[in-house]
Design a protein around this motif. Structure first.
Motif, PDB file in Angstrom:
ATOM      1  N   ASN A   1       2.496   6.009   6.586  1.00 15.48           N
ATOM      2  CA  ASN A   1       2.688   7.045   5.577  1.00 15.48           C
ATOM      3  C   ASN A   1       4.084   6.965   4.948  1.00 15.48           C
ATOM      4  OD1 ASN A   1       2.152   9.196   3.896  1.00 15.48           O
ATOM      5  ND2 ASN A   1       2.618  10.735   5.430  1.00 15.48           N
ATOM      6  N   ILE A   2       4.364   5.825   4.368  1.00 17.69           N
ATOM      7  CA  ILE A   2       5.613   5.650   3.627  1.00 17.69           C
ATOM      8  C   ILE A   2       5.409   6.287   2.264  1.00 17.69           C
ATOM      9  CG2 ILE A   2       7.218   3.980   2.639  1.00 17.69           C
ATOM     10  CD1 ILE A   2       6.269   2.056   4.948  1.00 17.69           C
ATOM     11  N   GLU A   3       6.279   7.223   1.908  1.00 19.90           N
ATOM     12  CA  GLU A   3       6.086   7.961   0.660  1.00 19.90           C
ATOM     13  C   GLU A   3       6.919   7.432  -0.504  1.00 19.90           C
ATOM     14  OE1 GLU A   3       7.026  12.060   1.336  1.00 19.90           O
ATOM     15  OE2 GLU A   3       9.159  11.685   1.527  1.00 19.90           O
ATOM     16  N   PHE A   4       7.874   6.526  -0.222  1.00 23.41           N
ATOM     17  CA  PHE A   4       8.711   6.000  -1.295  1.00 23.41           C
ATOM     18  C   PHE A   4       9.241   4.624  -0.909  1.00 23.41           C
ATOM     19  CE2 PHE A   4      12.988   5.280  -3.035  1.00 23.41           C
ATOM     20  CZ  PHE A   4      12.710   5.340  -4.390  1.00 23.41           C
ATOM     21  N   TYR A   5       9.254   3.720  -1.874  1.00 22.05           N
ATOM     22  CA  TYR A   5       9.844   2.394  -1.723  1.00 22.05           C
ATOM     23  C   TYR A   5      10.874   2.178  -2.828  1.00 22.05           C
ATOM     24  CZ  TYR A   5       5.977   0.829   1.294  1.00 22.05           C
ATOM     25  OH  TYR A   5       5.074   0.668   2.304  1.00 22.05           O
ATOM     26  N   TYR A   6      11.994   1.581  -2.447  1.00 21.17           N
ATOM     27  CA  TYR A   6      12.927   1.057  -3.424  1.00 21.17           C
ATOM     28  C   TYR A   6      13.129  -0.409  -3.088  1.00 21.17           C
ATOM     29  CZ  TYR A   6      17.036  -0.476  -5.830  1.00 21.17           C
ATOM     30  OH  TYR A   6      17.880  -1.211  -6.630  1.00 21.17           O
ATOM     31  N   GLY A   7      13.057  -1.261  -4.094  1.00 26.18           N
ATOM     32  CA  GLY A   7      13.311  -2.676  -3.884  1.00 26.18           C
ATOM     33  C   GLY A   7      14.209  -3.238  -4.961  1.00 26.18           C
TER      34      GLY A   7
ATOM     35  N   LYS B   1       6.119  10.207   6.683  1.00 30.84           N
ATOM     36  CA  LYS B   1       6.859  10.433   5.438  1.00 30.84           C
ATOM     37  C   LYS B   1       8.183   9.673   5.407  1.00 30.84           C
ATOM     38  CE  LYS B   1       4.671  14.801   4.485  1.00 30.84           C
ATOM     39  NZ  LYS B   1       4.804  16.207   4.191  1.00 30.84           N
ATOM     40  N   LEU B   2       8.083   8.383   5.537  1.00 31.62           N
ATOM     41  CA  LEU B   2       9.251   7.514   5.524  1.00 31.62           C
ATOM     42  C   LEU B   2       9.626   7.120   4.104  1.00 31.62           C
ATOM     43  CD1 LEU B   2       8.221   5.096   8.413  1.00 31.62           C
ATOM     44  CD2 LEU B   2       9.712   7.097   8.562  1.00 31.62           C
ATOM     45  N   LYS B   3      10.887   6.758   3.942  1.00 31.98           N
ATOM     46  CA  LYS B   3      11.378   6.163   2.704  1.00 31.98           C
ATOM     47  C   LYS B   3      11.950   4.804   3.081  1.00 31.98           C
ATOM     48  CE  LYS B   3      12.598  10.547   0.582  1.00 31.98           C
ATOM     49  NZ  LYS B   3      13.708  11.396   0.124  1.00 31.98           N
ATOM     50  N   VAL B   4      11.591   3.786   2.307  1.00 35.47           N
ATOM     51  CA  VAL B   4      12.038   2.421   2.585  1.00 35.47           C
ATOM     52  C   VAL B   4      12.867   1.916   1.414  1.00 35.47           C
ATOM     53  CG1 VAL B   4      11.285   0.040   2.955  1.00 35.47           C
ATOM     54  CG2 VAL B   4      10.031   1.927   4.036  1.00 35.47           C
ATOM     55  N   TYR B   5      14.077   1.464   1.738  1.00 35.06           N
ATOM     56  CA  TYR B   5      14.962   0.818   0.780  1.00 35.06           C
ATOM     57  C   TYR B   5      15.118  -0.621   1.261  1.00 35.06           C
ATOM     58  CZ  TYR B   5      16.155   5.521  -0.740  1.00 35.06           C
ATOM     59  OH  TYR B   5      16.080   6.804  -1.226  1.00 35.06           O
ATOM     60  N   ALA B   6      14.780  -1.574   0.400  1.00 35.97           N
ATOM     61  CA  ALA B   6      14.824  -2.968   0.832  1.00 35.97           C
ATOM     62  C   ALA B   6      15.318  -3.863  -0.293  1.00 35.97           C
ATOM     63  CB  ALA B   6      13.444  -3.433   1.285  1.00 35.97           C
ATOM     64  N   ASN B   7      15.972  -4.943   0.093  1.00 36.17           N
ATOM     65  CA  ASN B   7      16.395  -5.918  -0.891  1.00 36.17           C
ATOM     66  C   ASN B   7      15.180  -6.563  -1.538  1.00 36.17           C
ATOM     67  OD1 ASN B   7      17.253  -9.037  -1.369  1.00 36.17           O
ATOM     68  ND2 ASN B   7      18.837  -7.582  -1.988  1.00 36.17           N
TER      69      ASN B   7
END
Length: 151
Positions: free
Chosen positions: A71-77, A51-57
């Motif tokens: 199991n990444i549950e959210f991405y922001y790019g 249940k990871l959240k990833v914020y990336a450029n």
């Protein structure tokens, strides 16, 4: 650190990727070679978080395909590539972005397509992509290398 702060940090390229665990604690961040460095964290250090959240450029194919093993549950790019958006849409994973781009650009040269993204875009299956990502994790690149403690 709240959601808006994390978005601001990656939007401003202070960090190129920030990964949070299920307790909203930062477990990984870097401001150079984001995907290659994260691959090393996953495959060499054997990251097992759920249940990871990833914020990336930039969110590209590689980051999105990693969801199938992490199991990444959210991405922001800040930016998201067209193929990555398509994969996210097919998987029903929550995501947000500011801008759509054709393919992720190199973190060293914004005029060039990232070589990892370019290669992944040419591969058709998840298994082919995963094999490529694993090989990439073990390559010795100056910007991507990490020191492991040996006992």
């Amino acid at each position: 650190m709240n959601d808006n702060n994390l978005k601001t940090i990656v939007d401003a390229k202070e960090e190129l990727i920030i990964v949070l665990n299920s307790n909203n604690e930062i477990i990984f961040k870097t401001n150079e070679s984001p995907l290659s460095s994260f691959l090393k964290k996953i495959f060499i250090e054997e990251l097992k978080e759920q249940k990871l959240k990833v914020y990336a450029n930039q969110v590209g194919i590689g980051l999105v395909e990693l969801n199938k093993i992490l199991n990444i549950e959210f991405y922001y790019g800040t930016k998201i590539s067209i193929p990555a958006k398509k994969l996210l849409d097919e998987s029903n994973i929550k995501y947000e972005y500011k801008e759509i781009i054709d393919l992720v650009k190199s973190s060293n040269n914004s005029e060039k397509v990232c070589p990892i993204e370019e290669k992944l875009n040419s591969l058709e299956t998840f298994n082919e992509r995963l094999d490529f990502l694993k090989k990439r994790a073990f390559e010795k690149k100056k910007a991507c290398s990490i020191t492991l403690n040996r006992k």
